[in-house]
Scaffold this motif. Structure first.
Motif, PDB file in Angstrom:
ATOM      1  N   ALA A   5       0.846  -1.195   0.000  1.00 32.30           N
ATOM      2  CA  ALA A   5       0.000   0.000   0.000  1.00 32.30           C
ATOM      3  C   ALA A   5       0.880   1.244   0.000  1.00 32.30           C
ATOM      4  CB  ALA A   5      -0.890  -0.010   1.234  1.00 32.30           C
ATOM      5  N   PRO A   6       0.459   2.280  -0.713  1.00 36.65           N
ATOM      6  CA  PRO A   6       1.280   3.499  -0.733  1.00 36.65           C
ATOM      7  C   PRO A   6       1.318   4.177   0.634  1.00 36.65           C
ATOM      8  CG  PRO A   6      -0.755   3.809  -1.975  1.00 36.65           C
ATOM      9  CD  PRO A   6      -0.718   2.383  -1.541  1.00 36.65           C
ATOM     10  N   THR A   7       2.425   4.832   0.895  1.00 37.73           N
ATOM     11  CA  THR A   7       2.593   5.568   2.141  1.00 37.73           C
ATOM     12  C   THR A   7       1.654   6.774   2.135  1.00 37.73           C
ATOM     13  OG1 THR A   7       4.923   4.975   2.075  1.00 37.73           O
ATOM     14  CG2 THR A   7       4.307   6.713   3.590  1.00 37.73           C
ATOM     15  N   PRO A   8       1.026   7.077   3.275  1.00 37.30           N
ATOM     16  CA  PRO A   8       0.195   8.284   3.341  1.00 37.30           C
ATOM     17  C   PRO A   8       1.023   9.540   3.024  1.00 37.30           C
ATOM     18  CG  PRO A   8      -0.194   6.882   5.242  1.00 37.30           C
ATOM     19  CD  PRO A   8       0.960   6.294   4.491  1.00 37.30           C
ATOM     20  N   ALA A   9       0.341  10.597   2.657  1.00 37.60           N
ATOM     21  CA  ALA A   9       1.013  11.802   2.167  1.00 37.60           C
ATOM     22  C   ALA A   9       1.928  12.463   3.208  1.00 37.60           C
ATOM     23  CB  ALA A   9      -0.020  12.806   1.673  1.00 37.60           C
ATOM     24  N   ALA A 131       7.076  17.547  -4.855  1.00 33.67           N
ATOM     25  CA  ALA A 131       7.030  16.683  -6.039  1.00 33.67           C
ATOM     26  C   ALA A 131       6.974  15.209  -5.655  1.00 33.67           C
ATOM     27  CB  ALA A 131       8.231  16.948  -6.936  1.00 33.67           C
ATOM     28  N   SER A 132       7.379  14.887  -4.434  1.00 40.29           N
ATOM     29  CA  SER A 132       7.310  13.488  -4.008  1.00 40.29           C
ATOM     30  C   SER A 132       5.870  13.017  -3.865  1.00 40.29           C
ATOM     31  CB  SER A 132       8.043  13.300  -2.683  1.00 40.29           C
ATOM     32  OG  SER A 132       7.291  13.849  -1.616  1.00 40.29           O
ATOM     33  N   LEU A 133       4.935  13.935  -3.752  1.00 39.91           N
ATOM     34  CA  LEU A 133       3.525  13.565  -3.606  1.00 39.91           C
ATOM     35  C   LEU A 133       2.876  13.199  -4.937  1.00 39.91           C
ATOM     36  CD1 LEU A 133       2.436  16.231  -0.987  1.00 39.91           C
ATOM     37  CD2 LEU A 133       3.126  13.866  -0.595  1.00 39.91           C
ATOM     38  N   VAL A 134       3.561  13.489  -6.041  1.00 37.27           N
ATOM     39  CA  VAL A 134       3.026  13.133  -7.357  1.00 37.27           C
ATOM     40  C   VAL A 134       3.233  11.638  -7.567  1.00 37.27           C
ATOM     41  CG1 VAL A 134       3.268  13.469  -9.842  1.00 37.27           C
ATOM     42  CG2 VAL A 134       3.514  15.411  -8.293  1.00 37.27           C
ATOM     43  N   ARG A 135       2.140  10.939  -7.831  1.00 33.83           N
ATOM     44  CA  ARG A 135       2.218   9.496  -8.061  1.00 33.83           C
ATOM     45  C   ARG A 135       1.394   9.149  -9.282  1.00 33.83           C
ATOM     46  NH1 ARG A 135       1.157   7.273  -2.002  1.00 33.83           N
ATOM     47  NH2 ARG A 135       2.749   8.522  -0.996  1.00 33.83           N
TER      48      ARG A 135
END
Length: 139
Positions: A5-9, A131-135
């Motif tokens: 699962a992706p890490t929360p923001a 920019a790390s929040l862009v997925r």
């Protein structure tokens, strides 16, 4: 095998802020040290030293080394913290660093120990972390 699962923001953003700050600090250290070598080469050439490692070569290697270090530190840092898909972060961080160095090189290339403008350094760290929040989404 299912992907994790992706890490929360918020935790991802915190990790990215730390990794971005380390990347900017490491790249700035390499840039400053290599520019210092460039100044030393200029001084020795002015004093009549023989041919050898020229100041132009030192200046060029300073820029190339710092531009190669930033994406490496960002990518490895995010991998070490357990994050994947750091491509947008690496791209934004590298381009931001190149722009920050390009705009501030005039203020640091003639003085040993000088620091790039703090505002541009903070902007690079902030934009890189955001920019790390862009997925990418799966279709």
């Amino acid at each position: 095998m299912a992907s994790p699962a992706p890490t929360p923001a918020a935790p991802r953003l915190l990790k990215a802020l730390i990794v971005s700050a380390v990347g900017v600090a490491a790249s700035h250290l390499v840039l400053s040290d290599a520019l210092y070598l460039s100044l030393a080469a200029q001084a020795s050439a002015a004093l009549g030293a023989g041919p050898g490692y020229s100041s132009d070569q030192a200046f060029t290697s300073a820029l190339i080394n710092t531009f190669l270090l930033m994406p490496l530190v960002l990518w490895l840092g995010m991998r070490i913290t357990g994050e994947r898909k750091a491509g947008p972060m690496v791209l934004v961080g590298t381009v931001g660093w190149v722009v920050a160095v390009g705009n501030g090189i005039g203020s640091i290339d003639d003085r040993p120990g000088a620091v790039l403008p703090l505002g541009s350094l903070l902007l690079v760290v902030g934009a890189t972390a955001l920019a790390s929040l862009v997925r990418r989404t799966r279709t």
